[in-house]
Design an enzyme around this catalytic site. Structure first.
Site, PDB file in Angstrom:
ATOM      1  N   HIS A  39      -2.716   8.962   6.920  1.00 36.96           N
ATOM      2  CA  HIS A  39      -3.265   9.880   7.922  1.00 36.96           C
ATOM      3  C   HIS A  39      -2.742   9.528   9.311  1.00 36.96           C
ATOM      4  CE1 HIS A  39      -7.139   7.558   9.376  1.00 36.96           C
ATOM      5  NE2 HIS A  39      -6.076   6.806   9.418  1.00 36.96           N
TER       6      HIS A  39
ATOM      7  N   CYS B  57      -3.989   3.999  14.714  1.00 39.59           N
ATOM      8  CA  CYS B  57      -4.278   5.130  13.831  1.00 39.59           C
ATOM      9  C   CYS B  57      -3.663   6.424  14.359  1.00 39.59           C
ATOM     10  CB  CYS B  57      -5.786   5.278  13.622  1.00 39.59           C
ATOM     11  SG  CYS B  57      -6.375   4.305  12.221  1.00 39.59           S
TER      12      CYS B  57
ATOM     13  N   HIS C  22       0.214   6.385   8.697  1.00 37.47           N
ATOM     14  CA  HIS C  22       0.011   5.057   8.104  1.00 37.47           C
ATOM     15  C   HIS C  22      -1.024   5.229   7.004  1.00 37.47           C
ATOM     16  CE1 HIS C  22      -3.245   5.547  10.947  1.00 37.47           C
ATOM     17  NE2 HIS C  22      -3.945   4.801  10.127  1.00 37.47           N
TER      18      HIS C  22
ATOM     19  N   HIS D  49      -4.209   3.973   4.224  1.00 36.02           N
ATOM     20  CA  HIS D  49      -5.406   3.156   3.991  1.00 36.02           C
ATOM     21  C   HIS D  49      -5.690   3.146   2.497  1.00 36.02           C
ATOM     22  CE1 HIS D  49      -6.764   2.610   8.143  1.00 36.02           C
ATOM     23  NE2 HIS D  49      -6.419   3.868   8.370  1.00 36.02           N
TER      24      HIS D  49
ATOM     25  N   ASP E  46      -5.452  11.390  -3.517  1.00 32.45           N
ATOM     26  CA  ASP E  46      -4.746  10.143  -3.813  1.00 32.45           C
ATOM     27  C   ASP E  46      -3.237  10.296  -3.616  1.00 32.45           C
ATOM     28  OD1 ASP E  46      -4.615   7.441  -4.577  1.00 32.45           O
ATOM     29  OD2 ASP E  46      -4.191   7.986  -6.658  1.00 32.45           O
ATOM     30  N   HIS E  47      -2.651   9.355  -2.908  1.00 32.85           N
ATOM     31  CA  HIS E  47      -1.212   9.352  -2.598  1.00 32.85           C
ATOM     32  C   HIS E  47      -0.782  10.594  -1.833  1.00 32.85           C
ATOM     33  CE1 HIS E  47      -1.307   5.983  -5.336  1.00 32.85           C
ATOM     34  NE2 HIS E  47      -0.098   5.659  -4.936  1.00 32.85           N
TER      35      HIS E  47
ATOM     36  N   GLU F 267     -12.980   2.655   4.850  1.00 32.02           N
ATOM     37  CA  GLU F 267     -11.593   2.830   5.279  1.00 32.02           C
ATOM     38  C   GLU F 267     -10.892   1.472   5.323  1.00 32.02           C
ATOM     39  OE1 GLU F 267      -9.940   5.948   8.224  1.00 32.02           O
ATOM     40  OE2 GLU F 267     -10.296   4.146   9.396  1.00 32.02           O
TER      41      GLU F 267
HETATM   42 NI    NI Z   1      -6.040   4.846  10.143  1.00 34.52          NI
END
Ligand code: NI
Length: 139
Positions: free
Chosen positions: A15, A34, A40, A42, A80-81, A125
């Site tokens: 995200h 972020c 990047h 998580h 996911d992914h 997160e």
């Molecule tokens: Ni982040």
């Protein structure tokens, strides 16, 4: 007597936290790493809690096999992914913070779970940062 059952799940997603109304400098100041324009990832840990009366016929609040499949189909297959900003329509115009992701997950699952049952979403997160959303207007 009400009992809460929990199902844990896990997904990886990328995200970027970003407010399009703001300058790059302000985004960097508020969202820090972020807000990296290159995104990047998580490792999100999700816990879905379902609260209700125990069904006298089954002894279950909810069949966990059903809950597991529901989370896989509605959440993991979607998230996911994935790059949440670019690939998940709910975040096209919504900042994919842990808070907003939790609300989106709650809204996606709610229609599929018996109205008599209450649901709450816990989303980690990071190991130390997590949010809880139980569908109430006020926590
Ligand atoms: Ni982040």
């Amino acid at each position: 007597m009400k009992v809460t059952v929990h199902r844990k799940a896990h997904f990886n997603a990328a995200h970027r936290l970003y407010n399009g109304e703001w300058s790059d400098a302000r985004n960097a100041q508020v969202f820090g790493k972020c807000s990296n324009p290159h995104y990047h990832g998580h490792n999100y840990d999700l816990i879905v809690a379902v609260t209700g009366e125990i069904n006298p016929e089954t002894g279950f609040v909810m069949d966990m096999k059903v809950l597991k499949k529901l989370i896989e189909k509605e959440i993991l297959e979607e998230f996911d992914h994935k790059n949440l900003n670019l690939e998940v329509s709910e975040f096209k115009n919504l900042n994919p913070t842990a808070e907003n992701i939790s609300v989106v997950i709650w809204n996606k699952l709610r229609p599929y779970i018996d109205k008599e049952l209450e649901i709450a979403i816990t989303l980690y997160e990071t190991e130390r940062n997590y949010v809880i959303y139980n569908g109430n207007e006020s926590a």
